[in-house]
Motif scaffolding. Structure first.
Motif, PDB file in Angstrom:
ATOM      1  N   PHE A  42      11.516   0.973  19.395  1.00 58.87           N
ATOM      2  CA  PHE A  42      11.744   0.252  20.646  1.00 58.87           C
ATOM      3  C   PHE A  42      11.289   1.066  21.859  1.00 58.87           C
ATOM      4  CE2 PHE A  42      14.974  -1.720  17.832  1.00 58.87           C
ATOM      5  CZ  PHE A  42      14.463  -3.007  17.848  1.00 58.87           C
ATOM      6  N   PHE A  43      11.121   2.368  21.678  1.00 54.91           N
ATOM      7  CA  PHE A  43      10.642   3.208  22.772  1.00 54.91           C
ATOM      8  C   PHE A  43       9.128   3.124  22.948  1.00 54.91           C
ATOM      9  CE2 PHE A  43      14.696   5.362  21.766  1.00 54.91           C
ATOM     10  CZ  PHE A  43      15.277   5.264  23.024  1.00 54.91           C
ATOM     11  N   GLU A  44       8.447   2.484  22.004  1.00 51.62           N
ATOM     12  CA  GLU A  44       7.002   2.332  22.115  1.00 51.62           C
ATOM     13  C   GLU A  44       6.625   1.361  23.228  1.00 51.62           C
ATOM     14  OE1 GLU A  44       5.694   1.151  18.228  1.00 51.62           O
ATOM     15  OE2 GLU A  44       6.214   3.096  17.341  1.00 51.62           O
ATOM     16  N   THR A  45       7.476   0.374  23.456  1.00 49.30           N
ATOM     17  CA  THR A  45       7.241  -0.607  24.520  1.00 49.30           C
ATOM     18  C   THR A  45       8.509  -0.725  25.372  1.00 49.30           C
ATOM     19  OG1 THR A  45       7.913  -2.353  23.017  1.00 49.30           O
ATOM     20  CG2 THR A  45       5.543  -1.943  23.220  1.00 49.30           C
ATOM     21  N   PRO A  46       8.799   0.275  26.203  1.00 54.29           N
ATOM     22  CA  PRO A  46      10.047   0.282  26.960  1.00 54.29           C
ATOM     23  C   PRO A  46      10.287  -0.953  27.834  1.00 54.29           C
ATOM     24  CG  PRO A  46       8.908   2.372  27.194  1.00 54.29           C
ATOM     25  CD  PRO A  46       8.003   1.459  26.447  1.00 54.29           C
ATOM     26  N   PRO A  47       9.284  -1.463  28.577  1.00 53.24           N
ATOM     27  CA  PRO A  47       9.569  -2.637  29.415  1.00 53.24           C
ATOM     28  C   PRO A  47      10.028  -3.853  28.601  1.00 53.24           C
ATOM     29  CG  PRO A  47       7.473  -1.656  30.055  1.00 53.24           C
ATOM     30  CD  PRO A  47       7.908  -0.990  28.795  1.00 53.24           C
TER      31      PRO A  47
END
Length: 183
Positions: A132-137
């Motif tokens: 989930f940190f790969e696409t924070p927005p």
């Protein structure tokens, strides 16, 4: 037996009693959180035997106790350094309380994330959360739309405030009992 334990506990140093009290507090909170998690997800336990649930709960408690010991390790190290007198130095005491609040906040954050992760994916918190940190927005937007973020933040603030009050209460109680013993 109870009076012997009480008498022996009073003979311990203030720092030792503070450490034991804090360790028991964190462990008690872990038990409450573990029970809450199981009650929150009781529907998933309907097909599981009581024996398996109790064994899993027992193993979980052992794990929680180890986690509590690791979480309280900085406190242990700071208050048992010889000639350090952690509770007699105001700046050091405030630093210790600040550190314990930060560690406690991380502890609560992990549990909050575990509850949310399980409700979202039906699995306990694990390393896959890192994706989930790969696409924070996108992830933050999903969290904002799926969970009552403001209420969670307010609840965590209240929990952190209660934790800080508990630290001060525990320290004051032990200090008062120490002064009474000297008289």
């Amino acid at each position: 037996m109870k009076t012997i334990l009480k008498k022996n506990f009073r003979q311990l140093s203030q720092e030792t009693r503070f450490y034991i009290g804090y360790l028991l507090f964190i462990f008690g909170l872990s038990i409450i959180l573990r029970l809450s998690f199981n009650v929150w997800n009781i529907d998933n336990l309907t097909n599981v035997s009581a024996e398996i649930i109790l064994k899993a709960f027992y193993l979980g408690l052992k794990f929680d106790l180890r986690v509590c010991q690791v979480l309280s390790l900085p406190l242990f190290l700071l208050i048992f350094i010889p000639k350090f007198h952690a509770f007699h130095n105001v700046a050091l005491k405030k630093s210790i309380f600040f550190l314990m609040n930060i560690i406690f906040l991380m502890f609560v954050l992990v549990y909050v994330n575990d509850f949310g992760f399980y409700s979202y994916l039906g699995a306990r918190l694990n390393a896959s959360v890192l994706k989930f940190f790969e696409t924070p927005p996108i992830s933050l937007n999903m969290v904002w739309e799926s969970y009552p973020v403001i209420w969670i933040v307010l609840a965590m603030g209240a929990i952190l405030y209660a934790h800080n009050r508990f630290l001060k209460f525990l320290q004051a109680t032990l200090q008062n009992s120490h002064h009474q013993q000297e008289k």
